[in-house]
Design an enzyme around this catalytic site. Structure first.
Site, short mmCIF file in Angstrom:
data_model
loop_
_atom_site.label_atom_id
_atom_site.label_comp_id
_atom_site.label_asym_id
_atom_site.label_seq_id
_atom_site.Cartn_x
_atom_site.Cartn_y
_atom_site.Cartn_z
N GLU A 136 0.79 -1.25 0.00
CA GLU A 136 0.00 0.00 0.00
C GLU A 136 0.82 1.29 0.00
O GLU A 136 0.56 2.20 0.79
CB GLU A 136 -0.97 -0.02 1.20
CG GLU A 136 -1.87 -1.25 1.20
CD GLU A 136 -2.83 -1.33 2.39
OE1 GLU A 136 -2.66 -0.57 3.36
OE2 GLU A 136 -3.75 -2.16 2.35
N GLU A 244 -6.14 -10.79 -1.27
CA GLU A 244 -7.01 -10.58 -0.09
C GLU A 244 -8.47 -10.55 -0.50
O GLU A 244 -9.24 -9.67 -0.09
CB GLU A 244 -6.63 -9.26 0.61
CG GLU A 244 -5.17 -9.14 0.98
CD GLU A 244 -4.82 -7.89 1.78
OE1 GLU A 244 -5.74 -7.21 2.28
OE2 GLU A 244 -3.61 -7.60 1.92
C1 HXH Z 1 -5.63 -4.69 3.97
N1 HXH Z 1 -5.76 -3.28 3.85
C2 HXH Z 1 -4.27 -5.09 4.56
O1 HXH Z 1 -3.34 -5.36 3.52
C3 HXH Z 1 -4.39 -6.32 5.44
O2 HXH Z 1 -3.14 -6.56 6.03
C4 HXH Z 1 -5.42 -6.13 6.51
O3 HXH Z 1 -5.49 -7.27 7.36
C5 HXH Z 1 -6.72 -5.85 5.89
C6 HXH Z 1 -6.77 -5.21 4.71
C7 HXH Z 1 -6.94 -2.84 3.14
C8 HXH Z 1 -7.37 -1.50 3.56
C9 HXH Z 1 -6.89 -0.42 2.95
C10 HXH Z 1 -7.30 0.87 3.32
C11 HXH Z 1 -8.23 1.01 4.33
C12 HXH Z 1 -8.71 -0.09 4.97
C13 HXH Z 1 -8.28 -1.35 4.58
O4 HXH Z 1 -8.70 2.24 4.70
C14 HXH Z 1 -9.25 3.03 3.76
C15 HXH Z 1 -10.06 2.52 2.75
C16 HXH Z 1 -10.61 3.35 1.80
C17 HXH Z 1 -10.35 4.67 1.86
C18 HXH Z 1 -9.56 5.20 2.88
C19 HXH Z 1 -9.02 4.35 3.83
#
Ligand code: HXH
Length: 334
Positions: A136, A244
């Site tokens: 990310e 994922e």
């Molecule tokens: C994933 N991120 C991770 O890779 C993983 O390690 C974790 O266990 C779960 C999900 C996904 C993710 C990305 C951003 C986020 C939330 C989850 O937060 C936002 C989403 C959209 C807009 C702004 C923030």
């Protein structure tokens, strides 16, 4: 019961790609343990291998959970994805602070990261076929290419290349991935493509890109976007892993929390979505070598509380009791 008649997902896809699931240590037993053994040939630690979990204090590693996962992998003839080395979340604060309480130098940060990678590779490298080296790093806001993180501030603008090179020195015989969410959507795809093309032009040792695939039942452009993304990444000579996968009953803006179970309309849309998603994965089997769900069944997944606290979701192919849903039928029948 009638379990014997239920086809194994990983068996059905053995000539296509690995079928994985994100796991907590509790999932290795009980209903989830049985589902893992029957339907999956790969796991990813949902949290246990993240920096802040496995090395919460400098030099003090908490290997217990990940060791149990490795043992499960060995006992059941599976593989594992390593998730994740460099990320802006779930990373301990000690990492960025030196012994005098000041921000670490670039050299010390890289040295700490190297030690961390070396330790994990020594312990788990034999069961891991792919590592998420960077997670990310691309900014969501338009106009900005990279996420502003402590890692980037300290190591500098070429930190992604530097970290892949460092990882490559430690890792033998496993693929190295860049992993992100929404990187099949046009805007983020463009940024990802620019970044990856530049990394490759500079000789960075990277094998592939992880498409997280946190999707939902209402996205009508998903398949077109996904096709386009896989083709663009493949045009750079990269492999793709779906890292994922989940298909939420709610799009991101939907905040409703009144449901005790999914409506039949929702289940139907999810079936159709899984049908189309897996059809597309199969089409691109020469590029896509692994498909990992971010969970096992609707009994528990991280989407139960995200992004709406206290709301249950039903994202998986197996229901709250671990029984196959219509979505499972659509994913496995081809
Ligand atoms: C994933 N991120 C991770 O890779 C993983 O390690 C974790 O266990 C779960 C999900 C996904 C993710 C990305 C951003 C986020 C939330 C989850 O937060 C936002 C989403 C959209 C807009 C702004 C923030």
């Amino acid at each position: 019961m009638c379990n014997a008649k239920i086809l194994s997902l990983s068996e059905a896809y053995k000539d296509y790609f690995k079928i994985g699931a994100a796991v907590r240590v509790e999932d290795l037993q009980g209903v989830h343990g049985e589902l893992l053994k029957k339907h999956f040939n790969s796991i990813t630690a949902e949290n246990a291998m993240k920096f802040g979990e496995i090395q919460p204090v400098e030099g003090k590693y908490d290997f217990d959970k990940t060791d149990k996962m490795k043992e499960f992998v060995l006992n059941n003839n599976m593989g594992m994805r390593g998730h994740t080395f460099l990320w802006h979340n779930q990373t301990p604060t000690w990492l960025f602070v030196d012994n005098n309480g000041n921000q670490v130098s670039k050299e010390l940060l890289l040295e700490r990261l190297k030690q961390h990678i070396r330790t994990l590779v020594n312990r788990y490298g034999d069961v891991i076929y792919a590592w998420d080296v960077v997670n990310e790093a691309i900014e969501d806001k338009s106009g900005e290419q990279y996420r502003d993180t402590t890692w980037r501030r300290i190591i500098g603008e070429d930190y992604i290349k530097t970290v892949f090179e460092l990882a490559k020195e430690e890792i033998n015989g496993a693929q190295l991935y860049y992993n992100d969410y929404n990187n099949e959507l046009p805007n983020k795809l463009d940024k990802s493509y620019i970044m990856l093309k530049d990394l490759i032009a500079k000789g960075t040792p990277i094998d592939g890109v992880g498409i997280q695939a946190h999707w939902n039942i209402t996205d009508n452009n998903l398949i077109d976007n996904l096709r386009n993304a896989i083709e663009k990444y493949a045009s750079l000579g990269l492999k793709v892993q779906i890292t994922e996968l989940d298909v939420s009953m709610f799009n991101f803006e939907n905040k409703r929390k009144d449901l005790l179970e999914p409506t039949s309309e929702m289940l139907y849309l999810q079936e159709k979505m899984y049908n189309n998603i897996f059809g597309t994965f199969r089409e691109y089997k020469d590029v896509v070598n692994s498909v990992t769900f971010w969970g096992i069944s609707d009994m528990y997944t991280w989407k139960d509380n995200f992004p709406v606290h206290g709301r249950k979701d039903w994202t998986m192919l197996f229901d709250i009791n671990g029984r196959p849903k219509a979505s499972y039928d659509r994913a496995i029948k081809f």
